[in-house]
Design a protein around this motif. Structure first.
Motif, short mmCIF file in Angstrom:
data_model
loop_
_atom_site.label_atom_id
_atom_site.label_comp_id
_atom_site.label_asym_id
_atom_site.label_seq_id
_atom_site.Cartn_x
_atom_site.Cartn_y
_atom_site.Cartn_z
N LYS A 562 -108.44 25.26 54.31
CA LYS A 562 -109.24 26.20 55.11
C LYS A 562 -109.82 27.27 54.21
O LYS A 562 -109.40 27.46 53.07
CB LYS A 562 -108.39 26.85 56.23
CG LYS A 562 -106.92 27.11 55.90
CD LYS A 562 -106.66 28.26 54.97
CE LYS A 562 -105.19 28.50 54.74
NZ LYS A 562 -104.95 29.65 53.82
N SER A 563 -110.85 27.95 54.75
CA SER A 563 -111.46 29.12 54.12
C SER A 563 -111.83 28.88 52.66
O SER A 563 -111.36 29.55 51.76
CB SER A 563 -110.52 30.33 54.23
OG SER A 563 -111.21 31.52 53.87
N LEU A 672 -104.03 41.23 52.87
CA LEU A 672 -103.64 39.97 53.50
C LEU A 672 -102.31 40.09 54.24
O LEU A 672 -102.20 39.73 55.41
CB LEU A 672 -103.55 38.87 52.44
CG LEU A 672 -103.27 37.45 52.95
CD1 LEU A 672 -104.49 36.87 53.63
CD2 LEU A 672 -102.85 36.54 51.79
N PHE A 673 -101.30 40.61 53.56
CA PHE A 673 -99.96 40.66 54.16
C PHE A 673 -99.68 42.00 54.84
O PHE A 673 -99.10 42.04 55.92
CB PHE A 673 -98.91 40.38 53.08
CG PHE A 673 -99.05 39.03 52.43
CD1 PHE A 673 -99.54 37.95 53.13
CD2 PHE A 673 -98.70 38.84 51.10
CE1 PHE A 673 -99.68 36.70 52.53
CE2 PHE A 673 -98.83 37.60 50.49
CZ PHE A 673 -99.32 36.53 51.21
N GLY A 674 -100.09 43.09 54.21
CA GLY A 674 -99.92 44.39 54.85
C GLY A 674 -100.72 44.49 56.13
O GLY A 674 -100.25 45.04 57.14
N GLY A 675 -101.94 43.98 56.10
CA GLY A 675 -102.77 44.00 57.30
C GLY A 675 -102.18 43.18 58.43
O GLY A 675 -102.25 43.56 59.61
N ARG A 676 -101.57 42.05 58.10
CA ARG A 676 -100.93 41.24 59.14
C ARG A 676 -99.77 41.98 59.79
O ARG A 676 -99.59 41.93 61.01
CB ARG A 676 -100.43 39.92 58.53
CG ARG A 676 -101.52 38.88 58.36
CD ARG A 676 -101.04 37.65 57.60
NE ARG A 676 -99.91 36.99 58.24
CZ ARG A 676 -99.35 35.87 57.76
NH1 ARG A 676 -99.82 35.34 56.64
NH2 ARG A 676 -98.33 35.31 58.38
N GLU A 814 -116.06 33.72 55.23
CA GLU A 814 -115.48 32.42 55.57
C GLU A 814 -114.07 32.68 56.09
O GLU A 814 -113.15 32.97 55.31
CB GLU A 814 -115.45 31.50 54.34
CG GLU A 814 -114.93 30.11 54.58
CD GLU A 814 -115.88 29.24 55.38
OE1 GLU A 814 -115.44 28.18 55.87
OE2 GLU A 814 -117.06 29.61 55.53
N HIS A 815 -113.90 32.61 57.39
CA HIS A 815 -112.68 33.07 58.08
C HIS A 815 -111.40 32.49 57.45
O HIS A 815 -111.29 31.28 57.24
CB HIS A 815 -112.75 32.66 59.55
CG HIS A 815 -111.58 33.12 60.36
ND1 HIS A 815 -111.50 34.37 60.91
CD2 HIS A 815 -110.42 32.50 60.70
CE1 HIS A 815 -110.37 34.50 61.57
NE2 HIS A 815 -109.69 33.38 61.46
N GLU A 816 -110.44 33.40 57.14
CA GLU A 816 -109.14 33.00 56.62
C GLU A 816 -108.11 33.11 57.75
O GLU A 816 -107.72 34.22 58.14
CB GLU A 816 -108.74 33.90 55.45
CG GLU A 816 -107.30 33.75 54.96
CD GLU A 816 -106.90 32.33 54.67
OE1 GLU A 816 -106.10 31.76 55.44
OE2 GLU A 816 -107.42 31.76 53.68
N PRO A 817 -107.63 31.99 58.29
CA PRO A 817 -106.71 32.04 59.44
C PRO A 817 -105.37 32.69 59.13
O PRO A 817 -104.70 33.17 60.04
CB PRO A 817 -106.55 30.57 59.84
CG PRO A 817 -106.96 29.78 58.64
CD PRO A 817 -107.99 30.59 57.95
N GLU A 818 -104.97 32.74 57.86
CA GLU A 818 -103.69 33.37 57.51
C GLU A 818 -103.85 34.86 57.17
O GLU A 818 -102.87 35.51 56.79
CB GLU A 818 -103.03 32.64 56.35
CG GLU A 818 -102.59 31.22 56.70
CD GLU A 818 -101.69 30.61 55.65
OE1 GLU A 818 -100.54 31.07 55.51
OE2 GLU A 818 -102.16 29.70 54.95
N GLY A 819 -105.04 35.38 57.32
CA GLY A 819 -105.28 36.80 57.03
C GLY A 819 -105.51 37.58 58.31
O GLY A 819 -105.82 37.02 59.36
N PRO A 820 -105.41 38.91 58.24
CA PRO A 820 -105.65 39.74 59.42
C PRO A 820 -107.13 39.72 59.79
O PRO A 820 -107.98 40.07 58.98
CB PRO A 820 -105.20 41.13 58.97
CG PRO A 820 -105.38 41.13 57.49
CD PRO A 820 -105.08 39.72 57.04
N PHE A 821 -107.44 39.25 61.00
CA PHE A 821 -108.81 39.19 61.50
C PHE A 821 -109.71 38.34 60.60
O PHE A 821 -110.91 38.52 60.57
CB PHE A 821 -109.37 40.61 61.66
CG PHE A 821 -108.42 41.55 62.35
CD1 PHE A 821 -108.20 41.45 63.70
CD2 PHE A 821 -107.70 42.49 61.62
CE1 PHE A 821 -107.29 42.29 64.34
CE2 PHE A 821 -106.80 43.34 62.25
CZ PHE A 821 -106.59 43.24 63.62
N GLY A 822 -109.09 37.43 59.84
CA GLY A 822 -109.86 36.53 58.98
C GLY A 822 -110.07 37.02 57.57
O GLY A 822 -110.74 36.36 56.77
N ALA A 823 -109.47 38.16 57.21
CA ALA A 823 -109.71 38.76 55.89
C ALA A 823 -108.82 38.13 54.82
O ALA A 823 -107.76 37.56 55.10
CB ALA A 823 -109.45 40.26 55.94
#
Length: 879
Positions: A562-563, A672-676, A814-823
């Motif tokens: 993905k992404s 990526l992780f803090g935002g989640r 390009e949306h990242e499904p494992e990131g917050p809101f695609g980030a």
């Protein structure tokens, strides 16, 4: 002491000064001015210490305080409040600051310029700020801010920083206005009652045995409160992020291993006394042969650099298919040895720590480190106390770029505070900073790459050797990352990669933005340009033919699921690429890939706590460091998006109130992780708000979220599915030269997943391109006998505003499904393909393939104003 009288910000002052005391020292230490920062004293080359003296803008770190006698001195503190507010709004509205350390000096320069020239051009602005260095922004948005200030002063603009905190909006940087004015303190700006000041004694030798340390003369100096050596350390004297191989003090009978090793530390009543005392400490050494060449350090009989591990610190290997067979069958094969250089981070704020004993017996450590809980753990072990006895708090720093991951002065400062029972602050000089903290790795890369007759890549075979210096730091991981990124964002069916990290007696090397990926990228992009010529394809076409997509494979064998936005970034620059070629321009192009998240089998965390306070605010705690990248602002936006609360409600904090140990702020993973984790905690708060409760009803409630990422695989692991990293950023960059071979224009198209804050995201990429251009053309830190040959900022080669070309940033989502809101992360990918793009443009200009960085002999580098090292040493001895 002598008396000096002058007018400061409209008021008469009289101070007592030491001989040789600078005006900067007097302003900060005697007058309480903190907008003037010390970034390079006494060089006068960074501009952070600017003041206006009798109407002239001058750096104060190179000016004796005595020269201020009878003169009028203006700092930002003395500017009219309405004008201060306008200046701050312009910088924040333009996203013209990141770490903020350089900005007060630039802001005062902006006022001085616009006072004299109400309508400056961008070229005039760039010329005016030539005396200022910014390592973060790439200057584009700084020039925007000054241009906006001029317009606002003419009544043509009303700058309004963004207040909409939703994802995708340009929310103003958290604390941006106070940072712009120099009002938000950095560690060295902090003062405590009864505070002492520290100084270090460093080894002048790359390798020597310590025979004797005599502190008696230093201890006898009036004003000295304590001198500490290895004998005073109550706990574990050795620390390190991965391997505990780095002593906080080198003891008598042991070896110093580099010129940044600490032998003693002093606590005194003031900085000048501490430094004078440090110079009085007598150390007797027995000089020993040093290992200074990384290839020779691998040979049998070479001196062992570190007693805790062999000189071959690590070996990383990845293999798929049969590279030798595939190369033999390839229509075209190219081979070369690409070499990259050691580079100094040159963050503007030198290392500083403040340790304050608390009434309950604990120690409060104020740190600028990239992983405050790692700092806490290592300091507690050093002091021989439980971690609970060290309360650690982040003071957002003035730049880091990886260089503040390892310990610098935290342990020594804390020990001095424990020994004296008083607060101690210890701040390094610029030269000390350069000697102590880890650098970017020099890496030699032998690479062979093949393709078929149509230009499709068939195999990559590479052997890499990197100089990791005297201590492990994260050097093994840097070479691991270089190996993993050796194929770039390209489809390669056969792979044979080996990367070795080697210990030497040179300064340590560790994390720096790009973390091995940019070194590897320089090699693979150079090889692809050579293949393109053999096949008869242009640079864009061969890259598009080989660019990865979902279903293809990363160097390590991970299948992209993905992404994967590299093709979109190529399409984004296609028209500009072919238009430049049609215009007869020399054009270079390169694609890049950079992991988001450490991966490689590591457990990674995002941890957050939202705490509703009695004053109607919500404290937002997380474990990652703000160092100019805008993390705290982005995390607020994650909370706003979910809760619907105004951005002004949230107060970001990073300290030990909660157990939020996430490790280092590294690997482009904090968003990526803090935002989640912030998103998940905010969902819990939103549920209560949706149930009809108000913040007033929820005072004292804590909303927690811990996100664990433990699904990546170690190199070489026997597994059915390889997942080396959580996510990847992708980019295509394009360099256009003018008719003289100078860089005229630069385009950077980046797959960012989702731009949570587009202005801050764009600024990160512009700053990365600036650093990448220095990597390509002007920056290096060579050493002779383990000692850097350059300490002056202009010689080290970081570009100035007048050196920067026009930079166009294109954000691809390009949306990242494992990131917050695609980030996903963008902090490092911005410089990964830069050197390759520049080398490609130079090849198009003069037909020369270039294999060694920096490319100082090139016309592009010769046009720059920096990077000319004036050393009398024999260049053949440079390492």
């Amino acid at each position: 002491m002598s008396e000096v009288s002058f007018t400061l910000n409209g008021k008469p002052v009289q101070i007592s000064t030491r001989p040789q005391e600078t005006l900067l020292e007097a302003l900060r230490g005697r007058c309480g001015v903190i907008s003037t920062k010390d970034g390079c004293s006494p060089q006068g080359q960074c501009g952070c210490c600017l003041a206006v003296i009798d109407g002239q803008a001058k750096t104060t770190c190179a000016m004796p305080a005595s020269k201020a006698a009878g003169r009028e001195v203006l700092t930002l503190e003395g500017v009219d409040e309405q004008e201060r507010e306008l200046i701050a709004r312009c910088f924040v509205a333009s996203a013209g600051l990141q770490c903020g350390f350089c900005i007060p000096g630039i802001a005062l320069r902006a006022k001085h310029l616009v006072d004299k020239n109400p309508n400056p051009t961008r070229a005039e602005i760039a010329k005016a700020i030539d005396g200022h260095l910014c390592r973060c922004t790439g200057y584009v948005k700084i020039v925007d801010a000054i241009e906006l200030l001029a317009k606002a002063r003419r009544g043509e603009a009303d700058p309004q920083p963004g207040t909409d905190g939703r994802v995708g909006q340009d929310l103003a940087r958290y604390q941006g206005e106070t940072m712009s004015l120099g009002d938000r303190p950095y560690v060295d700006d902090m003062v405590r009652e009864g505070m002492l000041h520290g100084a270090l004694v460093l080894s002048p030798h790359a390798r020597a045995k310590v025979l004797r340390i005599d502190t008696s003369r230093a201890e006898a100096l009036p004003g000295v409160q304590r001198v500490a050596t290895a004998a005073d350390v109550p706990g574990d004297r050795w620390y390190g992020l991965i391997i505990k191989d780095w002593p906080g003090f080198v003891a008598v009978g042991e070896e110093v291993r580099c010129v940044g090793d600490v032998v003693a530390a002093v606590a005194a009543d003031d900085v000048a006394t501490a430094r004078e005392a440090a110079a009085l400490v007598e150390v007797e050494y027995e000089l020993l042969p040093a290992a200074l060449d990384m290839h020779e350090a691998l040979e049998d009989g070479a001196p062992q650099v570190n007693p805790t591990h062999p000189n071959r610190l690590s070996t990383t290997a990845f293999a798929r298919g049969d590279a030798d067979v595939a190369l033999a069958a390839s229509a075209h094969v190219v081979t070369g040895t690409w070499k990259t250089q050691r580079i100094e981070h040159l963050f503007l704020e030198p290392e500083s720590a403040l340790a304050e004993p608390l009434p309950d017996g604990r120690l409060h450590l104020f740190t600028q480190g990239q992983g405050i809980f790692d700092d806490r753990r290592q300091v507690a072990a050093f002091l021989g106390v439980p971690v609970e006895e060290v309360f650690v708090e982040l003071v957002p720093n003035g730049g880091a770029f990886g260089g503040k991951e390892d310990m610098s002065v935290q342990a020594q400062t804390s020990l001095l505070a424990k020994l004296t029972g008083r607060p101690v602050k210890l701040t390094l000089s610029r030269e000390e900073s350069i000697r102590i903290h880890p650098k970017r790795h020099p890496i030699d890369m032998e690479m062979t790459v093949g393709c078929d007759a149509e230009g499709r890549l068939t195999a990559v075979k590479a052997r890499m050797v990197g100089d990791t210096g005297a201590y492990a730091s994260v050097g093994a991981k840097v070479l691991e990352r270089a190996a993993g990124h050796a194929c770039g964002p390209y489809k390669v069916p056969h792979v044979d990669i080996e990367a070795i990290a080697v210990s030497t007696n040179n300064p340590p090397c560790g994390a720096m933005r790009g973390f091995g990926a940019n070194q590897a990228n320089f090699a693979i992009e150079g090889a692809i340009d050579m293949l393109a010529e053999k096949v008869g394809l242009d640079g864009w076409a061969i890259r598009r033919r080989n660019a990865v997509a979902v279903g293809d494979m990363f160097t390590t064998g991970q299948v992209y699921e993905k992404s994967v936005g590299v093709i979109k970034t190529l399409e984004a620059v296609k028209d500009a690429y072919y238009q430049a070629k049609a215009d007869g321009k020399a054009v270079g192009i390169a694609c890049g890939i950079k992991n988001t998240g450490i991966g490689n089998g590591a457990q990674e965390w995002g941890k957050a706590r939202l705490v509703v306070e009695a004053d109607g605010t919500v404290s937002l705690y997380n474990g990652y460091t703000e160092m100019g990248q805008g993390l705290l602002t982005v995390l607020v936006q994650c909370a706003v998006e979910v809760t619907g609360l105004p951005a002004a409600v949230f107060r970001p904090k990073v300290d030990a109130t909660y157990a939020l140990d996430c490790g280092q702020t590294t690997g482009s993973r904090a968003t990526l992780f803090g935002g989640r984790s912030v998103r998940d905690a905010a969902i819990k708060l939103r549920a209560e708000l949706d149930a009809g409760q108000t913040l007033g009803d929820l005072v004292g409630r804590v909303y927690a979220a811990d996100v664990l990422i433990d699904d990546t695989t170690k190199p070489g692991a026997k597994t059915d599915k390889i997942k080396t990293h959580t996510s990847f950023g992708f980019a295509t960059q394009m360099c256009i030269l003018d008719e003289r071979g100078r860089i005229e224009r630069f385009i950077a198209a980046h797959d960012v997943g989702r731009a949570i804050n587009p202005a801050l995201c764009e600024g990160q990429i512009q700053g990365s391109v600036h650093m990448g251009l220095g990597f390509a053309l002007t920056e290096e830190l060579p050493c002779v006998d383990g000692m850097p040959v350059a300490f002056k900022l202009r010689e080290i080669g970081v570009l100035r505003a007048r050196d920067m070309p026009q930079v166009e940033v294109i954000l691809v989502e390009e949306h990242e499904p494992e990131g917050p809101f695609g980030a996903k992360g963008v902090g490092e990918i911005g410089l990964v393909p830069t050197a390759g793009a520049v080398a490609g443009a130079l090849r198009a200009f003069d037909g020369q393939s270039r294999f060694v960085l920096p490319m100082k002999e090139s016309p592009a580098a010769q046009a720059m104003s920096v990077g000319k090292i004036r050393s009398k040493s024999d260049r053949s001895t440079w390492r």
